[in-house]
Design a protein around this motif. Sequence first.
Motif, mmCIF file in Angstrom:
data_model
loop_
_atom_site.group_PDB
_atom_site.id
_atom_site.type_symbol
_atom_site.label_atom_id
_atom_site.label_comp_id
_atom_site.label_asym_id
_atom_site.label_seq_id
_atom_site.Cartn_x
_atom_site.Cartn_y
_atom_site.Cartn_z
ATOM 1 N N ASP A 59 1.038 -1.235 0.006
ATOM 2 C CA ASP A 59 0.049 0.214 0.080
ATOM 3 C C ASP A 59 1.065 1.174 0.001
ATOM 4 N N TYR A 60 0.723 2.098 -0.989
ATOM 5 C CA TYR A 60 1.580 3.287 -1.400
ATOM 6 C C TYR A 60 1.318 4.408 -0.153
ATOM 7 N N ARG A 61 0.157 4.220 0.572
ATOM 8 C CA ARG A 61 -0.135 5.050 1.675
ATOM 9 C C ARG A 61 0.612 4.947 2.949
ATOM 10 N N ASP A 62 1.351 3.646 2.908
ATOM 11 C CA ASP A 62 1.894 3.289 4.284
ATOM 12 C C ASP A 62 3.557 3.548 3.849
ATOM 13 N N LEU A 63 3.720 4.514 4.724
ATOM 14 C CA LEU A 63 5.203 5.100 4.715
ATOM 15 C C LEU A 63 6.331 4.032 4.811
ATOM 16 N N ASP A 64 5.922 3.038 5.758
ATOM 17 C CA ASP A 64 7.126 1.859 5.797
ATOM 18 C C ASP A 64 7.310 0.975 4.586
ATOM 19 N N THR A 65 5.958 0.627 3.946
ATOM 20 C CA THR A 65 6.085 0.040 2.780
ATOM 21 C C THR A 65 6.753 0.766 1.733
ATOM 22 N N LEU A 66 6.547 2.064 1.327
ATOM 23 C CA LEU A 66 7.042 2.828 0.642
ATOM 24 C C LEU A 66 8.661 2.908 0.632
ATOM 25 N N ARG A 67 9.039 3.185 1.946
ATOM 26 C CA ARG A 67 10.305 3.323 2.411
ATOM 27 C C ARG A 67 11.388 2.065 1.865
ATOM 28 N N SER A 68 10.632 0.769 2.211
ATOM 29 C CA SER A 68 11.082 -0.588 2.096
ATOM 30 C C SER A 68 11.307 -0.530 0.739
ATOM 31 N N PHE A 69 10.345 -0.395 -0.278
ATOM 32 C CA PHE A 69 10.448 -0.257 -1.506
ATOM 33 C C PHE A 69 11.432 0.482 -2.144
ATOM 34 N N ALA A 70 11.639 1.642 -1.671
ATOM 35 C CA ALA A 70 12.312 2.660 -2.185
ATOM 36 C C ALA A 70 14.039 2.397 -2.073
ATOM 37 N N ARG A 71 14.085 1.447 -1.043
ATOM 38 C CA ARG A 71 15.617 1.260 -0.649
ATOM 39 C C ARG A 71 16.225 0.347 -1.873
ATOM 40 N N GLY A 72 15.384 -0.289 -2.751
ATOM 41 C CA GLY A 72 16.019 -1.000 -3.774
ATOM 42 C C GLY A 72 16.030 -0.217 -5.068
ATOM 43 N N CYS A 73 15.550 1.134 -5.043
ATOM 44 C CA CYS A 73 15.586 1.839 -6.211
ATOM 45 C C CYS A 73 16.577 3.037 -6.129
ATOM 46 N N GLU A 86 3.893 14.248 2.124
ATOM 47 C CA GLU A 86 4.347 14.264 3.306
ATOM 48 C C GLU A 86 5.631 12.567 3.243
ATOM 49 N N HIS A 87 4.661 11.616 2.587
ATOM 50 C CA HIS A 87 5.764 10.472 2.382
ATOM 51 C C HIS A 87 6.869 10.664 1.339
ATOM 52 N N LEU A 88 6.488 11.577 0.325
ATOM 53 C CA LEU A 88 7.458 11.930 -0.860
ATOM 54 C C LEU A 88 8.487 12.604 -0.101
ATOM 55 N N ARG A 89 8.195 13.639 0.789
ATOM 56 C CA ARG A 89 9.277 14.333 1.454
ATOM 57 C C ARG A 89 10.231 13.499 2.264
ATOM 58 N N ALA A 90 9.459 12.479 3.014
ATOM 59 C CA ALA A 90 10.278 11.469 3.899
ATOM 60 C C ALA A 90 11.322 10.497 2.977
ATOM 61 N N LEU A 91 10.833 10.249 1.777
ATOM 62 C CA LEU A 91 11.719 9.564 0.902
ATOM 63 C C LEU A 91 12.955 10.383 0.551
ATOM 64 N N GLU A 92 12.452 11.591 0.047
ATOM 65 C CA GLU A 92 13.650 12.641 -0.349
ATOM 66 C C GLU A 92 14.678 12.678 1.129
ATOM 67 N N ALA A 93 14.262 12.884 2.031
ATOM 68 C CA ALA A 93 15.031 12.905 3.174
ATOM 69 C C ALA A 93 15.773 11.681 3.335
ATOM 70 N N ASP A 94 15.317 10.730 3.106
ATOM 71 C CA ASP A 94 16.046 9.228 3.238
ATOM 72 C C ASP A 94 17.335 9.130 2.081
ATOM 73 N N GLY A 95 17.072 10.384 1.125
ATOM 74 C CA GLY A 95 18.092 10.102 0.079
ATOM 75 C C GLY A 95 17.681 9.748 -1.316
ATOM 76 N N ILE A 96 16.471 9.269 -1.217
ATOM 77 C CA ILE A 96 16.054 8.666 -2.678
ATOM 78 C C ILE A 96 15.718 9.826 -3.445
ATOM 79 N N PRO A 97 16.032 9.990 -4.845
ATOM 80 C CA PRO A 97 15.271 10.940 -5.747
ATOM 81 C C PRO A 97 13.981 10.516 -5.940
ATOM 82 N N VAL A 98 13.241 11.408 -5.882
ATOM 83 C CA VAL A 98 11.850 11.508 -6.160
ATOM 84 C C VAL A 98 11.345 12.352 -7.481
ATOM 85 N N ARG A 99 11.105 11.733 -8.416
ATOM 86 C CA ARG A 99 10.893 12.355 -9.965
ATOM 87 C C ARG A 99 9.392 12.134 -10.453
ATOM 88 N N PRO A 100 8.594 13.200 -10.661
ATOM 89 C CA PRO A 100 8.790 14.450 -10.095
ATOM 90 C C PRO A 100 8.817 14.515 -8.752
#
Lengths: 387, 387
Positions: A59-73, A86-100
């Motif tokens: 579920d993309y609405r769950d930040l933990d799910t998104l974060r775990s997914f993004a770690r491999g990308c 706010e989830h997208l900002r959290a990913l960016e703060a983790d250092g993952i490029p989010v585009r757009p």
Amino acid sequence: MAYGYPGGVTFPVVGMVGGGQLARMTHEAGIPLGIKFKLLSDTPQDSAAQVVGDVVIGDYRDLDTLRSFARGCDVITFDHEHVPTEHLRALEADGIPVRPGPDALVHAQDKGVMRARLDAIGVPCPRHRIVSDPADVERFAAEGAGFPVILKTVRGGYDGKGVWVVRSSKEAAEPFRAGVPVLAEEKVDFARELAANIVRSPHGQAVAYPVVESIQVDGVCDTVIAPAPGLDPELAGQAQELALRIAQELDVVGHLAVELFETADGRILVNELAMRPHNSGHWTQDGAITSQFANHVRAVLDLPLGDPRPRARWTVMANVLGGDYPDMYYAYLHCMARDPQLKIHMYGKDVKPGRKVGHVNTYGDDLADVRERAAHAAGYLRGTITE
Amino acid sequence: MAYGYPGGVTFPVVGMVGGGQLARMTHEAGIPLGIKFKLLSDTPQDSAAQVVGDVVIGDYRDLDTLRSFARGCDVITFDHEHVPTEHLRALEADGIPVRPGPDALVHAQDKGVMRARLDAIGVPCPRHRIVSDPADVERFAAEGAGFPVILKTVRGGYDGKGVWVVRSSKEAAEPFRAGVPVLAEEKVDFARELAANIVRSPHGQAVAYPVVESIQVDGVCDTVIAPAPGLDPELAGQAQELALRIAQELDVVGHLAVELFETADGRILVNELAMRPHNSGHWTQDGAITSQFANHVRAVLDLPLGDPRPRARWTVMANVLGGDYPDMYYAYLHCMARDPQLKIHMYGKDVKPGRKVGHVNTYGDDLADVRERAAHAAGYLRGTITE
């Protein structure tokens, strides 16, 4: 970006959030590019999840799910605009490029933010205002917009959903029931709808596709003609420049669709923005040198963009909507037999009445013929044409 | 066929045996067709296994593995020709359509069987004979073929492997060491190599692509030009008719590549047959209305075939071979920047010197320009061109 392709080849991993047909077609376009495509999908039955090798169900609405997914990308991009800012900002703060990025994407998520920003940069829009209740709709109409008024929830609407056309304030109760902000817009007396589609990369390279005509039926895109027939070249250039300027001002990365009204007196007004591959760009799969999907992938990876020019004089896209009959296979066979040049794009989705389950592209030198072939195939697949 | 697509939509499942780049590109072509693609691959790292959603990892030489894989499929087809004939007969006995079928495929598996059959149906071939030892090679040369003689193991060779060019019987010991049958062929003094590619469906519909010129370097395909420049239209027609006749006589289903020698005196002789998508047809991805991969899928499902005609005056394919440097990503970026019209097709394979890891397609009206662009990109990716 630290590229991590298996086997020592440093081709990057693109993560796409959302398993719809846009992700399906982005994966298809990514295969020849040699990039690795990773998908976050709600269910294994989703259109893209059926064909992608590396799928995470979640579920993309769950930040933990998104974060775990993004770690491999190496980069995250989107099939839809529903991921919370706010989830997208959290990913960016983790250092993952989010585009757009979230600051750009909010303009495609929130129509109120979009209108305010386009006003601020001087982009022509229909008259509009956030309204608070039916009495406020009455005031908006009286201030010059007149009835009918278009009411839209600022978030979550698409394909005619979350949109109401009201002839008086008496009809305006429903949009306010959900308790979410509502945007009122004048009903523009447009001559037709256009779309200006561009792709922009992080370092600012951008390419503009030819401006297309988009024909809607019941609030859903039915047909796209590329390029828009008879469009004044000056107005086409204005539309392309407008889309490029919006992309630059809003710092959009990837594909940007700017849906436009063309008025009878030759002006263009911005209707909607979409920051992802878009239905008005599906014609590019068979009609342009580089498809919107390939260019979206190239853009989010900051690779040089491909040539957006058309390969045919005319290309027509017609959406295939579900009809009453759930099995399209024999209709599909018929369409292939009737027109060996037809390009069919099926999404692997269950057929439900009115649901977009595919599209067809046709191209050639004779617009009437190209349109007839697309309309026939789409109608036959839907079941509204029986010969 | 009983179609079993999830969710009640009866689009069929195509099972492909072999996880190489041909399977990768067949999956890519199958996505818009809406068919479900299932892969039997040796390892999860194989080219196709990286991008396909439904992958079984297993050994195609094991009949139980094949049988279990085939149970989920409406038809079985192939990325390569190495599946044992008896296994294919077992699948057919289980009621699984195998396309091409074992009786056709054996002609692409066994060069001895192929030559005998082509002789029987009057198809022009180089002089040839199964030989038993070096003395027999001497006799074959003396009977009229002369030296040098080409020796080929009847099974298992590809891309120059399993092929020897011997100048005398003294050089002819090695091919016999493995104890497998060896075919001797005259070394044809050809002007150039051509390929006639066709696609045929079970009910006998067939389409012929334009005849192409194939340029080999060190026994490996380097460049394909579509159509073959300056080819006598009559000879092109003969080549297409020959390929269609072979397909009909051998009951080939799917894509058939007929590799040909064009002699200086304007004759064509059959060199090799391949019953699957083929390197000489990769240009069709960007240069034809319907690609060889899409038509192969359509054929094995007995769907109407797509138009094989070219979309450009000239299309050139150049193979990307591995060079000394294992990381192609920055070369790839350079090529995209230099030529925004370039179509790159990467296979996701580890770079090893001489290994096919991708190809590029270019197209346009000016053959010299189209060739230069393809050659530059392929050379730059390999590392043999550094500017």
